[in-house]
Design an enzyme around this catalytic site. Structure first.
Site, PDB file in Angstrom:
ATOM      1  N   GLU A  47      55.258  22.801 -42.093  1.00 43.47           N
ATOM      2  CA  GLU A  47      56.126  23.862 -42.088  1.00 43.47           C
ATOM      3  C   GLU A  47      55.494  25.097 -42.768  1.00 43.47           C
ATOM      4  O   GLU A  47      54.596  25.219 -43.640  1.00 43.47           O
ATOM      5  CB  GLU A  47      57.315  23.453 -43.025  1.00 43.47           C
ATOM      6  N   HIS A  64      53.970  26.821 -46.914  1.00 47.95           N
ATOM      7  CA  HIS A  64      54.259  27.910 -47.554  1.00 47.95           C
ATOM      8  C   HIS A  64      53.731  29.542 -47.334  1.00 47.95           C
ATOM      9  O   HIS A  64      53.245  30.178 -48.382  1.00 47.95           O
ATOM     10  CB  HIS A  64      54.529  27.553 -49.083  1.00 47.95           C
ATOM     11  N   TRP A  71      53.364  33.753 -51.876  1.00 41.29           N
ATOM     12  CA  TRP A  71      53.675  32.598 -52.662  1.00 41.29           C
ATOM     13  C   TRP A  71      54.177  31.353 -51.984  1.00 41.29           C
ATOM     14  O   TRP A  71      54.936  31.816 -51.011  1.00 41.29           O
ATOM     15  CB  TRP A  71      54.599  32.995 -53.854  1.00 41.29           C
ATOM     16  N   GLU A 100      66.670  18.972 -44.993  1.00 42.66           N
ATOM     17  CA  GLU A 100      65.895  18.576 -46.155  1.00 42.66           C
ATOM     18  C   GLU A 100      67.008  18.582 -47.198  1.00 42.66           C
ATOM     19  O   GLU A 100      68.253  18.865 -47.400  1.00 42.66           O
ATOM     20  CB  GLU A 100      65.276  20.194 -46.638  1.00 42.66           C
ATOM     21  N   ASP A 134      54.746  21.195 -46.329  1.00 46.39           N
ATOM     22  CA  ASP A 134      55.045  22.734 -46.278  1.00 46.39           C
ATOM     23  C   ASP A 134      53.840  23.528 -46.866  1.00 46.39           C
ATOM     24  O   ASP A 134      53.376  23.402 -48.098  1.00 46.39           O
ATOM     25  CB  ASP A 134      56.245  23.008 -47.186  1.00 46.39           C
ATOM     26  N   ARG A 153      58.484  14.671 -47.729  1.00 50.41           N
ATOM     27  CA  ARG A 153      57.572  15.737 -47.481  1.00 50.41           C
ATOM     28  C   ARG A 153      56.631  15.525 -48.711  1.00 50.41           C
ATOM     29  O   ARG A 153      56.645  15.161 -49.978  1.00 50.41           O
ATOM     30  CB  ARG A 153      58.200  17.096 -47.868  1.00 50.41           C
ATOM     31  N   TYR A 170      52.066  25.879 -55.067  1.00 51.05           N
ATOM     32  CA  TYR A 170      53.336  25.762 -54.613  1.00 51.05           C
ATOM     33  C   TYR A 170      53.743  24.270 -54.563  1.00 51.05           C
ATOM     34  O   TYR A 170      53.127  23.306 -54.132  1.00 51.05           O
ATOM     35  CB  TYR A 170      53.457  26.455 -53.223  1.00 51.05           C
ATOM     36  N   GLU A 179      63.011  29.117 -42.876  1.00 49.78           N
ATOM     37  CA  GLU A 179      63.956  29.248 -44.090  1.00 49.78           C
ATOM     38  C   GLU A 179      63.971  30.766 -44.567  1.00 49.78           C
ATOM     39  O   GLU A 179      65.072  30.791 -44.991  1.00 49.78           O
ATOM     40  CB  GLU A 179      63.254  28.350 -45.099  1.00 49.78           C
ATOM     41  N   ARG A 236      64.257  26.314 -38.986  1.00 46.60           N
ATOM     42  CA  ARG A 236      64.810  25.933 -40.312  1.00 46.60           C
ATOM     43  C   ARG A 236      65.855  26.994 -41.122  1.00 46.60           C
ATOM     44  O   ARG A 236      66.278  26.791 -42.021  1.00 46.60           O
ATOM     45  CB  ARG A 236      63.616  25.933 -41.371  1.00 46.60           C
TER      46      ARG A 236
HETATM   47  C1  CS2 Z   1      60.608  25.524 -49.746  1.00 46.02           C
HETATM   48  C2  CS2 Z   1      61.488  26.198 -50.889  1.00 46.02           C
HETATM   49  O1  CS2 Z   1      62.324  24.034 -49.624  1.00 46.02           O
HETATM   50  C3  CS2 Z   1      61.257  24.401 -49.202  1.00 46.02           C
HETATM   51  O2  CS2 Z   1      60.840  24.214 -48.085  1.00 46.02           O
HETATM   52  O3  CS2 Z   1      59.948  26.449 -49.019  1.00 46.02           O
HETATM   53  O4  CS2 Z   1      61.496  25.341 -52.124  1.00 46.02           O
HETATM   54  C4  CS2 Z   1      61.576  27.469 -51.280  1.00 46.02           C
HETATM   55  O5  CS2 Z   1      60.248  27.747 -51.774  1.00 46.02           O
HETATM   56  C5  CS2 Z   1      62.720  27.995 -52.058  1.00 46.02           C
HETATM   57  O6  CS2 Z   1      63.858  27.886 -51.524  1.00 46.02           O
HETATM   58  C6  CS2 Z   1      62.542  29.526 -52.427  1.00 46.02           C
HETATM   59  O7  CS2 Z   1      63.524  30.075 -53.077  1.00 46.02           O
HETATM   60 MG    MG Z   2      59.592  25.528 -47.161  1.00 50.50          MG
END
Ligand code: CS2
Ligand code: MG
Length: 404
Positions: A238, A214, A404, A341, A212, A147, A159, A264, A285
């Site tokens: 992602e 985010h 975020w 991951e 990602d 990633r 991020y 996630e 995810r």
């Molecule tokens: C992220 C995470 O791993 C990922 O893909 O999006 O780092 C996420 O920000 C954290 O799990 C938040 O607790």
């Molecule tokens: Mg993520």
């Protein structure tokens, strides 16, 4: 067999974890992860104050009925706090079942459908040259899937990227949430094609590349990103948009062939049933701890299999080794596994949670220990009490609150 007791442990070996231990009258215990990053104590209360008393005396083999009781019986359903609490119980009961059978968990979920679990790691750089260096470093460690996150020219702090010289960690121990992250969609979109062009130019076509977003783009911006990154053949993009509105993905999908991953932050099948059945995504995810446990996530994976959607479980450091162990057994057993991951925990975390799984040369191996092969050192954990920590918050350059 009967559940005789259940205890919640909160510890912070570098970061906070909430761990559930369920005891039985046959001396076998099971472990569950209930960690919800930045909101840990809400789950502790949900477990201790409300649902643990209801499972004492129950037969731990009754995973389906106990799950339905906790899900339906509360009247108030879904949400990350509720579902992480239910997940911890469900995981612990599956751990007990597998231990009693004398089997690794994967043998109860369908057995082995693969020898090893493909994982992706995180290469994070403060700028483009640093990011290329990090990709090279992870490639040397044997990772086949990487990633790629990078500092963006003109944005101070974004991020997935740690300040120079430190390791990226999602939650920061501070009095209040860190507000130094800031966001400019324009600068991000302008930079992303340059970043992936540079990665492909340096490393060629072999690496599987992921990224990602985010949750920061609108659907049409996400569509543009997917389209502009098509020449670099990403494994996935992602969380490009916030996903409360599943229709968002129709628009993105209409414009790009770049594979999409999401989920996630999802907690139930109802967060993704349209995404899956309309084939609007390629990877789901939602993972065991935040998705309510092994019982419901197995159903989601089987549902996704019918639509050729694969799993791509969340595995950041805020998911404890207990979740990682359970996830690796799950990844070993389900047919439509895609990728896992892997953001390795600090050595101290591995000491608190000794485990049978290991990483080697781009893959992870669940190990053959009974249950999901993860234990918990209560004495060591007690040396690291809870410390309040928050995820950062993010604003646009003009101060507007953003995702975020
Ligand atoms: C992220 C995470 O791993 C990922 O893909 O999006 O780092 C996420 O920000 C954290 O799990 C938040 O607790
Ligand atoms: Mg993520």
């Amino acid at each position: 067999m009967k559940i005789t007791d259940a205890k919640v442990f909160v510890c912070s070996p570098g970061r906070n974890f909430v761990t559930l231990k369920v005891y039985t009258d046959e001396g076998v215990y099971g472990l569950g992860d209930a960690t919800l990053n930045g909101r840990e104590k809400a789950v502790v209360s949900y477990l201790e104050d409300y649902i643990l008393p209801c499972i004492i005396g129950r037969n731990p083999y009754d995973t389906e009925d106990i799950w339905q009781y906790l899900y339906r019986g509360a009247y108030w359903r879904r949400g990350p706090v509720t579902m992480s609490a239910i997940a911890a119980i469900d995981m612990a009961l599956w751990d007990i079942r597998a231990k009693c059978a004398g089997q690794p968990l994967y043998n109860l979920l369908g057995g082995r459908t693969r020898d090893r679990v493909l994982v992706y790691c995180h290469a994070n750089g403060t700028d483009l040259p640093h990011t290329l260096e990090e990709v090279g470093r992870y490639r040397e460690l044997g990772y086949r899937a990487i990633r790629v996150q990078s500092g963006i020219p003109g944005i101070d702090h974004t991020y997935g990227v740690a300040p120079a010289g430190t390791k990226y960690e999602p939650a920061i121990r501070a009095g209040l949430p860190d507000e130094s992250a800031c966001w400019s969609t324009e600068k991000y979109l302008a930079f992303m094609p340059r970043l992936f062009q540079a990665v492909r130019d340096r490393f060629g076509e072999d690496l599987l590349l992921l990224h990602d977003g985010h949750h920061r783009l609108t659907p049409i911006e996400a569509a543009r990103l997917g389209k502009e990154l098509e020449p670099f053949h990403l494994f996935w993009l992602e969380d490009l948009v916030q996903a409360e509105l599943q229709e968002n993905f129709r628009l993105i999908r209409r414009h790009t062939t770049t594979p999409l991953a999401v989920g996630e932050v999802f907690n139930t099948i109802y967060d993704c049933q349209q995404l899956i059945s309309e084939q609007l995504i390629d990877y789901i995810r939602m993972t065991i701890v935040h998705g309510g446990g092994i019982t419901p996530v197995l159903k989601t994976a089987h549902f996704a299999e019918m639509y050729m959607v694969k799993t791509g479980f969340h595995g950041a450091t805020d998911l404890s080794p207990v979740t990682m162990g359970a996830a690796l057994h799950f990844d070993t057993a389900v047919h439509n596994f895609g990728i896992q991951e892997h953001m390795p925990h600090e050595p101290l975390v591995d000491e608190v949670f000794p485990h049978a799984y290991h990483y080697a040369d781009g893959y992870m191996y669940p190990g053959d220990a009974v249950g999901f092969g993860v234990d918990f050192d209560e004495k060591l954990a007690a040396k690291y009490p809870y410390q309040r920590a928050y995820l950062p918050v993010n604003r646009k350059t003009d101060g507007t609150m953003w995702n975020w």
